[in-house]
Scaffold this active site. Structure first.
Site, PDB file in Angstrom:
ATOM      1  N   ASP A 194       0.875  -1.183   0.000  1.00  0.00           N
ATOM      2  CA  ASP A 194       0.000   0.000   0.000  1.00  0.00           C
ATOM      3  C   ASP A 194       0.900   1.218   0.000  1.00  0.00           C
ATOM      4  OD1 ASP A 194      -2.180   1.915   0.568  1.00  0.00           O
ATOM      5  OD2 ASP A 194      -3.326   0.131   1.057  1.00  0.00           O
ATOM      6  N   HIS A 271      -3.038   3.270  -4.609  1.00  0.00           N
ATOM      7  CA  HIS A 271      -2.460   2.912  -3.303  1.00  0.00           C
ATOM      8  C   HIS A 271      -1.040   2.358  -3.462  1.00  0.00           C
ATOM      9  CE1 HIS A 271      -5.780   3.461  -0.417  1.00  0.00           C
ATOM     10  NE2 HIS A 271      -6.583   3.176  -1.419  1.00  0.00           N
ATOM     11  N   GLU A 326     -10.209   3.018  -4.756  1.00  0.00           N
ATOM     12  CA  GLU A 326      -9.862   4.431  -4.524  1.00  0.00           C
ATOM     13  C   GLU A 326      -8.760   4.956  -5.438  1.00  0.00           C
ATOM     14  OE1 GLU A 326     -11.033   5.041   0.051  1.00  0.00           O
ATOM     15  OE2 GLU A 326      -9.155   3.983  -0.200  1.00  0.00           O
TER      16      GLU A 326
END
Ligand code: ACM
Ligand code: ZN
Length: 762
Positions: A194, A271, A326
């Site tokens: 991440d 990410h 996202e």
């Protein structure tokens, strides 16, 4: 907290008579069929253990022998002979049962754990261990005669751990696998990469772990620190680090021996700051630290495929998780390489380019004999035909995917995000998101009623997710996991018709003592007292009621702010007051404080006489503190995760405020919030305020419509109604929610939220 005292009381209680009857310890997850019989089977030093002659069953028998030795000091011997009186672990030939099915037969002479598959024998042994724990409840190892027939409801019983935001060493991961195993959970989703750190060794790209697995700071002190010796003594989680190939091999083997698949997650296309910090050439043209791989650069795909080749070698898992959540697609729209790619593909939107990205990875993963799974954003712009979906933004994405024939794991933020708090006490450790208490997890069911039979078949099961932005220590990981994982285990394992809330509450109380004996750090939030105060207009008194989530054990309290002990006033029913009180309430479980105290002052000012009726309930994740949040004199600030905002998903904000008595009023004001860059919260389209003397006939004193403000900074909008003074007792306020987020929003087409706080009346 002094937990030592706990040991003795149940033992005295349970063995004050000489009957050999074993204590009622319950099993979590609740088996699908339990038939109790007369008599007991007592384990003693001459009890023999038999196992079918295969390595997996032998391993199960050995684990059981070790368990008896450790907990009861008995050295049980193996027998080669199936005919003898013994505890037998048998791999049978029966066909056509679900994976994980087992039978446990306990008679006066024998105990048999029988299953046609290795996992079932293992689960039967887990049940047997639960029937003999907590050890402190037993004088000697005695089993009630019974027959259990048991099998899982869902094939995916999972938990995700984020080891990027905080790294946890392999021994900690093994502890989590033990916890999963005792709950008959079978999927460990390992979030290995991440923004904060890349945590998996990749030989071809050594910089990922040389540069990308850095340290992250330990969070500062917080109010809850006073409660927890339990969080501070384990700093290892706060250090940077990564897993070597050897570590991963060891973990995968350890998991396999517990019938747990390890599903690696390698995040893409977003990410990915950690990877891009090491290999900046994989970003879009002109970008620095965007965290998004360039979708127009062939090197990106070469890199990710090389990484995945090594991942395939390390993980035998059928599913490979590629993230997909996202992604800020605006980077792509400004990049010449990405724009060229879009032109070639004849596509116009970032969503379509993400779909291209994921589809391309899906083909690669499929060609290598695996299956792609990703977060529900991979639905946007078109989902590749074979891909599976993990639904986290509610159940909607999962429903859509299941309807179109994709496999789905349900893990909606509410209630499956275990980084959210377990209670609303100010002493809870700082957490993200909202409130997911124990019983909310228990009441979850991964299959939405709206799905038809074919759609339902595509729901693989439910999963808990533990993100670790705010979780720096292993003790804290355990705290957030337990006991909620017990509730989720029952959701995933037990047929919903066999679930029994009352029984679960009894069982969870016992389970906490198992955790204590195993040395796990668990939350007692479900015992923390919760207060409600209402104004009784007829009697002209305030009424205080107290409870805790489980409705278990005594709550004792004082009204003068002094700390209660076990001789303080026992709460037995509503307490009336007309003068301000300093409430201090504590739950005592077998004489010892359980959960956090509740310390709260209540005044008897006119504003406290208000009560609010909601047409649509506020979200339990964004309660702002509950029914009094809108008139508690605590003003929410510029962040969506400020605990004082009260949130309404999709619905209007529609409330009637009862002032408790008629008053002359000329002013009503309230605040709304919007933060486009980070949340789904937008300002209302319209606000209407009406007042009334009798609660039936209303007069509109304010009605304004608002244009959308497309500003990415957080905004607090104060809505103020000023009008000539008039007598009123009731105020009806409606804030119109747009329902769905607009097309230009990063979370477009998902539910819009209204956030409201402090209502002022003058
Ligand atoms: C997620 O919580 N971003 C999957
Ligand atoms: Zn690009």
């Amino acid at each position: 907290m002094n937990r030592i005292l706990l040991f003795f009381l149940p033992v005295i209680f349970l063995f004050s008579c000489s009957s050999p009857k074993p204590p009622q310890v319950g099993i979590i997850p609740q088996p699908n069929s339990v038939e109790k019989k007369d008599g007991v089977f007592e384990i003693n030093s001459s009890t023999l253990v038999y196992a079918s002659h295969n390595p997996a069953t032998m391993r199960v028998a050995k684990e059981f022998i070790d368990f008896i030795k450790k907990n009861y000091g008995l050295e049980l011997k193996m027998t080669e002979n199936k005919a003898s009186d013994a505890i037998m672990f048998i791999r049978s030939q029966k066909k056509g049962v679900r994976k994980g099915f087992y039978q446990l037969q306990i008679s006066r002479k024998k105990v048999k754990v029988i299953s046609p598959n290795d996992a079932g024998v293992f689960y039967g042994m887990q049940t047997l261990k639960q029937l003999l724990t907590p050890v402190s409840y037993f004088k000697k190892p005695v089993l009630q005669c019974m027959e259990i027939n048991d099998y899982p409801e869902f094939e995916w019983r999972g938990m995700m751990l984020d080891v990027s935001r905080h790294f946890f060493p392999k021994d900690s991961i093994k502890k989590l696998l033990d916890i999963l195993a005792m709950h008959k959970m079978n999927k460990f989703h390992w979030h290995l990469t991440d923004g904060i750190g890349w945590r998996i060794q990749i030989d071809k790209y050594p910089l990922l772990t040389e540069k990308g697995a850095w340290r992250v700071p330990v969070p500062k002190d917080a109010p809850w620190k006073q409660y927890e010796t339990c969080f501070k003594d384990d700093p290892r989680g706060a250090y940077g680090g990564y897993y070597t190939k050897e570590d991963i091999k060891e973990i995968v083997k350890y998991a396999a021996e517990r019938y747990i698949d390890v599903i690696p997650e390698i995040e893409m296309p977003g990410h990915s700051e950690a990877a891009l910090q090491c290999y900046p050439e994989l970003q879009c043209v002109g970008e620095h630290n965007s965290g998004v791989y360039c979708a127009g650069n062939e090197q990106t795909f070469d890199f990710l495929q090389d990484v995945l080749y090594e991942v395939f070698d390390m993980f035998p898992s059928k599913f490979i998780h590629v993230g997909g959540d996202e992604v800020n697609k605006s980077h792509w729209l400004h990049c010449p390489r990405c724009r060229k790619r879009m032109q070639e593909l004849g596509i116009k939107t970032g969503e379509e380019l993400q779909s291209y990205f994921i589809s391309r990875m899906e083909k690669f993963i499929h060609a290598n004999g695996r299956k792609l799974i990703g977060w529900d954003e991979i639905l946007e712009g078109g989902l590749p035909p074979r891909a599976a979906v993990m639904s986290w933004r509610g159940m909607k994405g999962g429903i859509e995917a299941a309807r179109t024939g994709h496999y789905v794991v349900m893990t909606p933020g509410s209630p499956c995000y275990f980084d959210h708090s377990q209670g609303l006490s100010v002493f809870e450790p700082d957490s993200w998101g909202g409130n997911n208490p124990l019983m909310k997890v228990y009441d979850f069911y991964p299959v939405p009623k709206r799905l038809d039979i074919e759609g339902r078949r595509h729901i693989l099961g439910g999963q808990a997710n533990l993100w670790t932005e705010k979780i720096a220590t292993w003790k804290h990981v355990e705290y957030m996991t337990l006991p909620r994982l017990s509730a989720l285990a029952e959701v995933d394992w037990t047929n919903p018709a066999k679930k029994d809330r009352k029984q679960f509450i009894k069982n969870i109380d016992v389970q906490l003592d198992r955790f204590r004996e195993l040395g796990y750090n668990y939350a007692e939030s479900a015992f923390t007292p919760v207060a409600e105060v209402k104004y009784d207009k007829e009697k002209k008194v305030f009424v205080l009621t107290l409870h805790n989530e489980l409705g278990l054990y005594d709550i004792r309290y004082t009204l003068d702010g002094t700390k209660p002990d076990i001789n303080s006033t026992l709460y037995t029913g509503p307490v009336e007051f007309t003068k301000p009180i300093d409430l201090y309430a504590v739950c005592f479980r077998r004489g010892v404080q359980a959960g956090y105290p509740l310390i709260q002052q209540y005044t008897v000012a006119p504003s406290d006489k208000c009560s609010i009726e909601y047409k649509y309930p506020y979200s339990s994740s964004y309660s702002g503190g509950g029914d009094k949040a809108l008139c508690d004199k605590k003003y929410a600030g510029m962040r969506g995760d400020d605990g004082h905002w009260q949130g309404f998903e999709k619905n209007d904000f529609d409330v009637v405020i009862d002032l408790g008595e008629p008053r002359d009023i000329s002013y009503v004001a309230l605040d709304f919030f919007q933060h486009l860059a980070a949340t789904s919260v937008m300002l209302p389209l319209e606000v209407k305020i009406m007042i009334s003397e009798d609660g039936r006939n209303y007069k509109t004193v304010f009605d304004e419509k608002y244009k959308t403000i497309k500003d990415y900074k957080p905004i607090i909008k104060k809505v103020e109604a000023k009008f000539p003074a008039q007598n009123a007792e009731y105020i009806h306020i409606i804030g119109k929610n747009r329902g769905t987020l607009p097309d230009w929003h990063i979370r477009k087409n998902t539910n819009a939220w209204l956030f409201v706080d402090e209502i002022m009346v003058k």
